[in-house]
Design a protein around this motif. Structure first.
Motif, mmCIF file in Angstrom:
data_model
loop_
_atom_site.group_PDB
_atom_site.id
_atom_site.type_symbol
_atom_site.label_atom_id
_atom_site.label_comp_id
_atom_site.label_asym_id
_atom_site.label_seq_id
_atom_site.Cartn_x
_atom_site.Cartn_y
_atom_site.Cartn_z
ATOM 1 N N UNK A 19 -1.394 1.888 1.558
ATOM 2 C CA UNK A 19 -2.240 1.117 3.170
ATOM 3 C C UNK A 19 -3.419 0.143 2.499
ATOM 4 N N UNK A 20 -3.922 -0.177 3.010
ATOM 5 C CA UNK A 20 -5.452 -0.098 3.873
ATOM 6 C C UNK A 20 -6.644 0.411 4.381
ATOM 7 N N UNK A 21 -7.640 0.817 4.078
ATOM 8 C CA UNK A 21 -8.202 1.407 4.158
ATOM 9 C C UNK A 21 -8.098 1.273 6.027
ATOM 10 N N UNK A 22 -8.735 2.592 6.169
ATOM 11 C CA UNK A 22 -8.484 2.880 7.764
ATOM 12 C C UNK A 22 -7.264 3.053 8.303
ATOM 13 N N UNK A 36 -4.999 10.445 7.706
ATOM 14 C CA UNK A 36 -5.939 9.333 8.909
ATOM 15 C C UNK A 36 -6.591 8.139 8.000
ATOM 16 N N UNK A 37 -7.802 6.817 8.841
ATOM 17 C CA UNK A 37 -8.869 6.845 8.109
ATOM 18 C C UNK A 37 -8.857 6.345 6.676
ATOM 19 N N UNK A 38 -7.701 6.324 5.913
ATOM 20 C CA UNK A 38 -7.706 6.478 5.031
ATOM 21 C C UNK A 38 -8.688 6.176 4.003
ATOM 22 N N UNK A 39 -9.126 6.171 3.043
ATOM 23 C CA UNK A 39 -10.768 5.431 2.293
ATOM 24 C C UNK A 39 -9.691 5.421 0.572
ATOM 25 N N UNK A 40 -10.620 4.501 0.465
ATOM 26 C CA UNK A 40 -10.061 4.024 -1.802
ATOM 27 C C UNK A 40 -10.176 5.484 -2.382
ATOM 28 N N UNK A 41 -10.974 5.960 -2.084
ATOM 29 C CA UNK A 41 -11.313 6.981 -2.874
ATOM 30 C C UNK A 41 -10.138 7.953 -2.413
#
Length: 124
Positions: free
Chosen positions: A10-13, A83-88
């Motif tokens: 997924x993309x960030x966010x 939710x609100x996934x981040x690259x880290x």
């Protein structure tokens, strides 16, 4: 036996939900993750009384839940809503279970039962 599903890219966010079908006696059930070159870390854990603990890095973004009764021997499904996934957050995510009450801070070292892992990749 633990069988995970739901990983992906997924993309960030963005959001993803991981699932883990579990059988056997489970008291502590949790999600752990390991990124390349890094140690495994605890993400979230849930107990039969539905008490939960989260890593500071995911508080407010991830939610752990399960669709079981209080009987620790019944089959159940463990979830991790992210939710609100981040690259880290990119890592291999593992479901784990232990027939004793164990803390998240153990990093999973005293969890005896593990799933095969599911990859989560978050792009910026």
């Amino acid at each position: 036996q633990l069988v995970e599903s739901g990983g992906g890219s997924v993309q960030a966010g963005g959001s993803l939900t991981l699932s883990c079908a579990a059988s056997g006696n489970t008291v502590s059930m949790g999600w752990f993750r390991q990124a390349p070159g890094r140690e495994r870390e605890g993400v979230a854990i849930i107990y039969p009384d539905r008490q939960t603990t989260y890593a500071d890095s995911v508080k407010g973004r991830f939610t752990i839940s399960k669709n079981s009764t209080g009987n620790t021997s019944y089959p159940k499904t463990l979830y991790l809503q992210m939710n609100n996934l981040k690259p880290e957050d990119t890592a291999m995510y593992y479901c784990a279970a232990e027939p004793r009450r164990r803390p998240l801070s153990s990093g999973g070292s005293d969890f005896r039962f593990w799933g095969q892992g599911t990859q989560v990749t978050v792009s910026s």
